[in-house]
Scaffold this motif. Structure first.
Motif, PDB file in Angstrom:
ATOM      1  N   ILE A  10       0.845  -1.207   0.000  1.00 25.13           N
ATOM      2  CA  ILE A  10       0.000   0.000   0.000  1.00 25.13           C
ATOM      3  C   ILE A  10       0.874   1.249   0.000  1.00 25.13           C
ATOM      4  N   ARG A  11       1.893   1.266   0.821  1.00 22.49           N
ATOM      5  CA  ARG A  11       2.791   2.421   0.879  1.00 22.49           C
ATOM      6  C   ARG A  11       3.522   2.631  -0.443  1.00 22.49           C
ATOM      7  N   GLU A  12       3.939   1.534  -1.066  1.00 19.10           N
ATOM      8  CA  GLU A  12       4.609   1.624  -2.367  1.00 19.10           C
ATOM      9  C   GLU A  12       3.645   2.146  -3.437  1.00 19.10           C
ATOM     10  N   LEU A  18       1.578   9.106  -6.154  1.00 14.73           N
ATOM     11  CA  LEU A  18       1.902  10.519  -5.941  1.00 14.73           C
ATOM     12  C   LEU A  18       2.967  11.008  -6.928  1.00 14.73           C
ATOM     13  N   MET A  19       3.972  10.173  -7.154  1.00 11.54           N
ATOM     14  CA  MET A  19       5.022  10.560  -8.104  1.00 11.54           C
ATOM     15  C   MET A  19       4.466  10.659  -9.525  1.00 11.54           C
ATOM     16  N   GLY A  37      -8.599  11.876 -12.688  1.00 10.65           N
ATOM     17  CA  GLY A  37      -9.938  12.074 -12.151  1.00 10.65           C
ATOM     18  C   GLY A  37      -9.941  12.949 -10.914  1.00 10.65           C
ATOM     19  N   ILE A  38      -9.096  13.984 -10.924  1.00 11.00           N
ATOM     20  CA  ILE A  38      -8.982  14.870  -9.762  1.00 11.00           C
ATOM     21  C   ILE A  38      -9.423  16.279 -10.140  1.00 11.00           C
ATOM     22  N   THR A  62      -3.370   3.480   4.317  1.00  3.59           N
ATOM     23  CA  THR A  62      -4.593   3.496   3.521  1.00  3.59           C
ATOM     24  C   THR A  62      -4.261   3.982   2.114  1.00  3.59           C
ATOM     25  N   LEU A  63      -4.813   3.311   1.120  1.00  2.00           N
ATOM     26  CA  LEU A  63      -4.586   3.761  -0.257  1.00  2.00           C
ATOM     27  C   LEU A  63      -5.134   5.168  -0.448  1.00  2.00           C
ATOM     28  N   ILE A  64      -4.349   6.032  -1.079  1.00  2.00           N
ATOM     29  CA  ILE A  64      -4.805   7.401  -1.304  1.00  2.00           C
ATOM     30  C   ILE A  64      -5.465   7.574  -2.666  1.00  2.00           C
ATOM     31  N   CYS A  65      -5.315   6.596  -3.535  1.00  2.00           N
ATOM     32  CA  CYS A  65      -6.032   6.639  -4.811  1.00  2.00           C
ATOM     33  C   CYS A  65      -7.204   5.666  -4.722  1.00  2.00           C
TER      34      CYS A  65
END
Length: 107
Positions: A10-12, A18-19, A37-38, A62-65
């Motif tokens: 999840i962190r990866e 984000l990148m 979609g932002i 937690t997944l941010i996408c």
């Protein structure tokens, strides 16, 4: 897969997302808004994040996408259930149009 492995994945995924988002926003903002979609405001915030902030946000458990394909029609079009490969391009185009419409509704 252990709980620690799931959290690491999840962190990866967060870091990669984000990148990618920052890269897309800096290269072509309008296309990034559509593809990610932002909103414009979210794009502005993502664009201003420092590397340290990106790492801090990415470290969340937690997944941010999120999955944008959330209805059966779009999934059926993307996976071509029950259709031949001749209609593949048309199905994908139709799915893209549907998702683009949803992006416009959200914005």
């Amino acid at each position: 897969m252990t709980n620690d492995q799931v959290l690491m994945e999840i962190r990866e995924a967060n870091l990669q997302y984000l990148m990618l988002a920052q890269s897309l926003i800096r290269a072509d903002r309008e296309q990034a808004l559509f593809r990610l979609g932002i909103s414009d405001e979210t794009a502005s915030l993502l664009n201003l994040l420092t590397p340290a902030q990106v790492l801090k946000i990415a470290s969340s458990n937690t997944l941010i996408c999120r999955m944008r394909v959330d209805d059966d029609l779009v999934w059926a079009l993307l996976t071509n259930h029950g259709k031949g490969t001749a209609n593949d391009a048309v199905s994908r185009l139709h799915a893209s149009i549907l998702m683009a419409g949803r992006h416009q509704e959200a914005a």
